[in-house]
Design an enzyme around this catalytic site. Structure first.
Site, PDB file in Angstrom:
ATOM      1  N   PRO A   2       0.962  -1.215   0.203  1.00 60.09           N
ATOM      2  CG  PRO A   2      -0.836  -1.852   1.393  1.00 60.09           C
ATOM      3  CD  PRO A   2       0.715  -1.919   1.282  1.00 60.09           C
ATOM      4  CD  GLU A   3       4.659   2.256  -2.071  1.00 62.63           C
ATOM      5  OE1 GLU A   3       4.419   3.338  -1.304  1.00 62.63           O
ATOM      6  OE2 GLU A   3       5.285   1.964  -2.717  1.00 62.63           O
ATOM      7  CG  HIS A  91      -2.974 -14.121   7.572  1.00 60.60           C
ATOM      8  ND1 HIS A  91      -1.876 -15.114   7.888  1.00 60.60           N
ATOM      9  CD2 HIS A  91      -3.096 -14.821   6.317  1.00 60.60           C
ATOM     10  CE1 HIS A  91      -1.064 -15.678   7.523  1.00 60.60           C
ATOM     11  NE2 HIS A  91      -1.938 -16.434   6.266  1.00 60.60           N
TER      12      HIS A  91
END
Length: 271
Positions: A2-3, A91
């Protein structure tokens, strides 16, 4: 990973469902993330009212009346809202149960993300204090890039990818911005003119704003969905297009390695 645009899309998707609500309970199933989740964190958060969500670089800041939670999504992390009846999967490491009945759930298969807590100004935290200006803020400009580049022998691409210079210009966005500005990615940063840096600053703003816009239009449901925003892949000019025709001149897109990252450019259009 993720940016900046993806984190900003996450912030925009979650904010209406978090701001103004209280955290009824916190469940940490896995503390071994990038940094260990402190055992006292639950007591800090439970009962606190969420005031607002902000973003600094790739960090999501959850301001409460007691302090601020600092989230980093790492390589594979995501945040989404689910109903209390939805069981956690393998997760799903952290749950915040809200007074609305929804659960803010953090999933991170690779566990490179983080959840930290501070009662001080989060921008002075050791992880954020050294960061450069936001590329969409008034503090970022061609004049700024020109000034910080003087005397530097590194490539212009590695300069704009340095978070101490400017935050959020990841590999894809750097290649695309340099293409729009007509600047070769391997040009020595200190040799580029003020006027060309102004074109580059404008291009960075354009590329990131468009990426955020596309993330918003392709946003998957943050309630009950996977919490993953749409990625900027629909309008790439050069990134990942080695050998394909340049959208401007039709000549093949080239690639090289700079700073151990694949870099894509047009030899004809970028000088």
């Amino acid at each position: 990973m993720p940016e900046l645009p993806e984190v900003e899309t996450t912030r925009r998707g979650l904010a209406p469902h978090l701001e103004g609500h209280r955290v009824d309970s916190v469940k940490v199933r896995q503390r071994q993330l990038r940094w260990v989740v402190e055992k006292g964190l639950e007591k800090c958060i439970v009962g606190a009212k969420i005031l607002r969500l902000e973003r600094r670089a790739k960090y999501l800041l959850v301001h409460t009346e007691r302090g601020c939670a600092i989230w980093h999504l790492g390589m594979s992390g995501s945040l989404r809202l689910v109903g209390a009846e939805v069981p956690p999967e393998k997760h799903d490491h952290i749950d915040w149960a809200l007074d609305s009945g929804l659960i803010l759930r953090y999933r991170d298969p690779r566990r490179f993300g983080a959840l930290l807590w501070t009662e001080s100004d989060p921008t002075s935290h050791q992880l954020l204090a050294h960061l450069g200006p936001e590329p969409l803020s008034d503090n970022f400009s061609g004049d700024y890039l020109f000034a910080v580049s003087r005397g530097r022998r590194q490539s212009v691409k590695t300069l704009i990818m340095d978070g101490r210079i400017v935050v959020g210009v990841g590999n894809i966005y750097a290649s695309e911005s340099l293409f729009l500005a007509g600047i070769r990615p391997d040009r020595i940063a200190g040799t580029i003119s003020r006027a060309r840096y102004q074109r580059l600053a404008d291009a960075i703003r354009q590329v990131l704003a468009r990426a955020i816009e596309q993330g918003g239009t392709t946003l998957r449901d943050f309630i009950g969905g996977d919490g993953q925003p749409g990625y900027f892949a629909q309008e790439l000019n050069v990134y990942g297009r080695t050998g394909l025709p340049c959208p401007r001149c039709g000549r093949p897109v080239r690639d090289m390695v700079l700073g151990q990252r694949n870099t894509f450019f047009c030899r004809n259009c970028q000088r």
